[in-house]
Each structure stands twice: as C-alpha cells, then as structure tokens.
Design an enzyme around this catalytic site. Structure first.
Site, PDB file in Angstrom:
ATOM      1  N   ASN A 181       0.406  -1.184  -0.335  1.00 20.72           N
ATOM      2  CA  ASN A 181      -0.005  -0.045  -0.058  1.00 20.72           C
ATOM      3  C   ASN A 181       0.944   1.415  -0.044  1.00 20.72           C
ATOM      4  O   ASN A 181       1.554   1.522   1.158  1.00 20.72           O
ATOM      5  CB  ASN A 181      -1.085   0.001   0.892  1.00 20.72           C
ATOM      6  CG  ASN A 181      -1.906   0.968   1.687  1.00 20.72           C
ATOM      7  OD1 ASN A 181      -1.458   2.435   0.781  1.00 20.72           O
ATOM      8  ND2 ASN A 181      -2.609   0.811   2.650  1.00 20.72           N
TER       9      ASN A 181
ATOM     10  N   LYS B  12       0.388   4.413  -0.280  1.00 21.43           N
ATOM     11  CA  LYS B  12      -0.182   5.232  -0.102  1.00 21.43           C
ATOM     12  C   LYS B  12      -0.423   6.632  -0.805  1.00 21.43           C
ATOM     13  O   LYS B  12      -0.470   6.449  -2.023  1.00 21.43           O
ATOM     14  CB  LYS B  12      -0.187   5.379   1.217  1.00 21.43           C
ATOM     15  CG  LYS B  12      -0.145   4.216   2.818  1.00 21.43           C
ATOM     16  CD  LYS B  12      -0.235   4.662   3.952  1.00 21.43           C
ATOM     17  CE  LYS B  12      -0.338   3.111   4.786  1.00 21.43           C
ATOM     18  NZ  LYS B  12      -0.388   3.460   6.284  1.00 21.43           N
TER      19      LYS B  12
ATOM     20  N   HIS C  62      -9.717   1.391   5.230  1.00 26.73           N
ATOM     21  CA  HIS C  62      -8.552   0.858   5.889  1.00 26.73           C
ATOM     22  C   HIS C  62      -8.481   1.904   6.750  1.00 26.73           C
ATOM     23  O   HIS C  62      -9.058   2.450   6.099  1.00 26.73           O
ATOM     24  CB  HIS C  62      -7.404   1.520   4.819  1.00 26.73           C
ATOM     25  CG  HIS C  62      -5.742   2.063   4.678  1.00 26.73           C
ATOM     26  ND1 HIS C  62      -5.540   2.927   5.903  1.00 26.73           N
ATOM     27  CD2 HIS C  62      -4.942   1.365   4.703  1.00 26.73           C
ATOM     28  CE1 HIS C  62      -4.565   2.495   6.290  1.00 26.73           C
ATOM     29  NE2 HIS C  62      -3.848   1.416   6.206  1.00 26.73           N
TER      30      HIS C  62
ATOM     31  N   GLU D 270      -6.947   4.185   8.015  1.00 24.67           N
ATOM     32  CA  GLU D 270      -6.931   5.787   7.379  1.00 24.67           C
ATOM     33  C   GLU D 270      -8.135   6.539   7.014  1.00 24.67           C
ATOM     34  O   GLU D 270      -8.804   7.487   6.936  1.00 24.67           O
ATOM     35  CB  GLU D 270      -6.270   5.921   6.875  1.00 24.67           C
ATOM     36  CG  GLU D 270      -5.133   5.841   7.613  1.00 24.67           C
ATOM     37  CD  GLU D 270      -2.715   5.187   7.040  1.00 24.67           C
ATOM     38  OE1 GLU D 270      -3.088   5.278   5.650  1.00 24.67           O
ATOM     39  OE2 GLU D 270      -2.176   5.019   6.916  1.00 24.67           O
TER      40      GLU D 270
ATOM     41  N   GLU E 208      -5.636  -5.406  10.684  1.00 28.99           N
ATOM     42  CA  GLU E 208      -4.559  -4.426  10.671  1.00 28.99           C
ATOM     43  C   GLU E 208      -5.134  -3.895  11.928  1.00 28.99           C
ATOM     44  O   GLU E 208      -5.769  -2.608  11.797  1.00 28.99           O
ATOM     45  CB  GLU E 208      -4.586  -3.552   9.099  1.00 28.99           C
ATOM     46  CG  GLU E 208      -4.593  -3.772   8.007  1.00 28.99           C
ATOM     47  CD  GLU E 208      -3.687  -3.120   6.936  1.00 28.99           C
ATOM     48  OE1 GLU E 208      -2.604  -3.539   6.571  1.00 28.99           O
ATOM     49  OE2 GLU E 208      -3.930  -1.863   7.467  1.00 28.99           O
TER      50      GLU E 208
ATOM     51  N   GLY F 121       1.927   1.670  10.327  1.00 29.22           N
ATOM     52  CA  GLY F 121       2.827   3.030  10.740  1.00 29.22           C
ATOM     53  C   GLY F 121       3.870   3.252  11.613  1.00 29.22           C
ATOM     54  O   GLY F 121       4.177   4.320  12.058  1.00 29.22           O
TER      55      GLY F 121
ATOM     56  N   SER G  88       3.396  -2.711  10.027  1.00 29.45           N
ATOM     57  CA  SER G  88       4.519  -2.420  10.200  1.00 29.45           C
ATOM     58  C   SER G  88       5.217  -3.521  10.184  1.00 29.45           C
ATOM     59  O   SER G  88       6.436  -4.140  11.268  1.00 29.45           O
ATOM     60  CB  SER G  88       4.953  -2.395  12.092  1.00 29.45           C
ATOM     61  OG  SER G  88       4.182  -0.699  12.335  1.00 29.45           O
TER      62      SER G  88
HETATM   63  C1  PEP Z   1      -0.199  -0.181   5.931  1.00 27.32           C
HETATM   64  O1  PEP Z   1      -1.493   1.199   6.489  1.00 27.32           O
HETATM   65  O2  PEP Z   1      -1.568  -0.859   5.431  1.00 27.32           O
HETATM   66  C2  PEP Z   1       0.380  -0.709   6.921  1.00 27.32           C
HETATM   67  C3  PEP Z   1      -0.267  -1.893   6.846  1.00 27.32           C
HETATM   68  O3  PEP Z   1       1.326   0.417   6.593  1.00 27.32           O
HETATM   69  P1  PEP Z   1       2.478   0.180   7.341  1.00 27.32           P
HETATM   70  O4  PEP Z   1       2.719  -1.290   7.175  1.00 27.32           O
HETATM   71  O5  PEP Z   1       4.010   0.888   7.448  1.00 27.32           O
HETATM   72  O6  PEP Z   1       3.029  -0.172   9.384  1.00 27.32           O
END
Ligand code: PEP
Length: 245
Positions: A8, A10, A93, A95, A160, A166, A205
């Site tokens: 992703n 973003k 997601h 976000e 998630e 993040g 992460s």
């Molecule tokens: C994501 O935004 O789907 C995600 C898992 O981000 P990160 O790997 O940076 O934690």
C-alpha cells in the site's frame, strides 16, 4: 492458496518515483512462491499497470466509490480502476475509516461495487489501541466483519491493528495467531465452508526482519505492507519470506 504480499503506497511518490518503484518490484518478481500486488495512489494506477503488464505483479487501487459513475467529485469507481488495469482494491483502511468517516455500511457498499466490477476487494479491519486496552479487540473486529462484508463475499480480509500501522509496533505472533483464528471462525460463521478459503492478511509494521515469523502464523494468508513497500528491495525481501504454496 499462495500467500498474497500487497504493498500500500498510500499518498507517496511522484510519477517518476512510482515508475521506478514498479520497475524495481518487477525486476525481482520472477519465481516467487507468493502473489505480489502493488497499490499506488489513484493517479498512478494506469501508468504502473502499463509498466507491470506481463509481469507477475498485480496492481490495485487504495479505495473506490460505491457507485459505478455519477456526480462524485474527486472519486474514482471500481470500474474505472478495472479499466486502467487494476484487479484489486483496498477498502476500509483505518486511515479511511478515521480520516474520511467511512462506516462499515459504506465499506460493504464499496466492496459490493468492487466485486461487481471484477475488482477483488481487500477489506481491512482492526482495533485501536484504546479498544485493545479495554479488552474489546475481538468484539470490534467481529462487528467490522459482520458490517463490512457483503454476502456472498469474494475477496480478502486484512487484519490491521490500528496501533501497529506506521508506528513500528508490530503485533506479537501470539496476538496475530489469536486474532486470525477468531477471524477465521467469524468468516466460517458468516459464510460457511467458503469462509475457510478467504485469505486473511496481516498488516501493521511488517518489514523484512519480521515477515517470516508473521507469515508463518496459522491463518495468515499474506501481508498488507505500508512503509516497507516503498523500497523495492525491502518489499521483495518480505515476498521471499512468504510460505511456499
Ligand atoms: C498499512 O497502512 O496498511 C500498513 C500496514 O502500514 P505500515 O506497514 O507502514 O504499518
């Protein structure tokens, strides 16, 4: 079923950076035992899909509107994503749930729209730090699954935990094992035998150094990767850590 390693991107990358990243991923994508997917910003989906045509790397969007077309300023539809070469779309997601007020009901409508357009949805669920601290994580994820997935559902679920996105904080293997087993049970409760075949990705992460351990946890069908998907070498190292089919 092979594990799915999805990146992703973003809201990162100008045109030239997106092209270079796509080329870098494609360069190392042969002979992997997993499926590979990159999800660039909507503006770059068409160009990235052209670069990746004929490679084993699929392309997806990061969101779509629930309608096929219409007066929806700033939005793109699943049909449009499909038209320019995307075969997947990330929906719900955290976000988007947090920053755009997306509800389970809206995510279900978007998921239906994606499936109708021939675009495979990756529906994200996950609890916040406060919800986990209050012992509500399975309840929250259970409600999200019940509210966000249409029946029938032809797609992928991504667990998630919001507190792991993040932040560099990864859920422990025990947390992941417990939640993925719970999600599997819920999917079977909602969809019967078909629930056994729905892949459940872990996201939060994931990086090259922790991917093998996370991808080995039962019921983990792949990874949704944010930050670490912005470097082709790191993303490919995660893909090489996937369990062979
Ligand atoms: C994501 O935004 O789907 C995600 C898992 O981000 P990160 O790997 O940076 O934690």
């Amino acid at each position: 079923m092979p594990q799915l390693i999805a990146g992703n991107w973003k809201m990162h990358g100008l045109k030239a950076e997106a092209a270079a990243l796509a080329q870098g991923v494609a360069a190392g994508a042969q002979g992997l035992g997993c499926e590979l997917l990159v999800c660039p910003p909507a503006l770059h989906v068409a160009a990235v899909a052209e670069i990746l045509a004929g490679t084993p790397v699929a392309v997806g969007g990061q969101d779509c509107h629930q309608a096929e077309q219409g007066a929806h300023t700033g939005d793109v539809s699943a049909k449009m994503l499909r038209d320019v070469g995307a075969s997947w779309v990330i929906l719900g997601h955290s976000e988007r749930r947090q920053n755009h007020g997306e509800t389970d009901e809206l995510i279900r409508e978007k998921t239906q729209a994606a499936m109708a357009a021939g675009v495979t949805p990756i529906v994200c669920v996950g609890e916040t730090a406060e919800q986990r601290a209050g012992g509500q994580e399975t309840e929250v994820v259970g409600w999200q699954l019940a509210g966000s997935l249409p029946k029938p559902f032809d797609g992928v679920v991504a667990y998630e935990p919001v507190w792991a996105i993040g932040t560099g904080k990864t859920a422990t293997e025990a947390d992941v094992a417990q939640m993925h087993a719970f999600i599997r049970e819920e999917l079977v409760r909602q969809f019967g035998d078909a629930g056994m075949g729905i892949r459940i990705l872990y996201g939060g992460s994931v990086k090259a150094s922790n991917a093998a351990a996370l991808l080995a946890v039962p019921h983990v069908g792949g990874a949704l990767v944010g930050g670490a998907s912005l470097k082709a070498d790191e993303f490919l190292a995660i893909a090489r850590a996937a369990k062979p089919d």
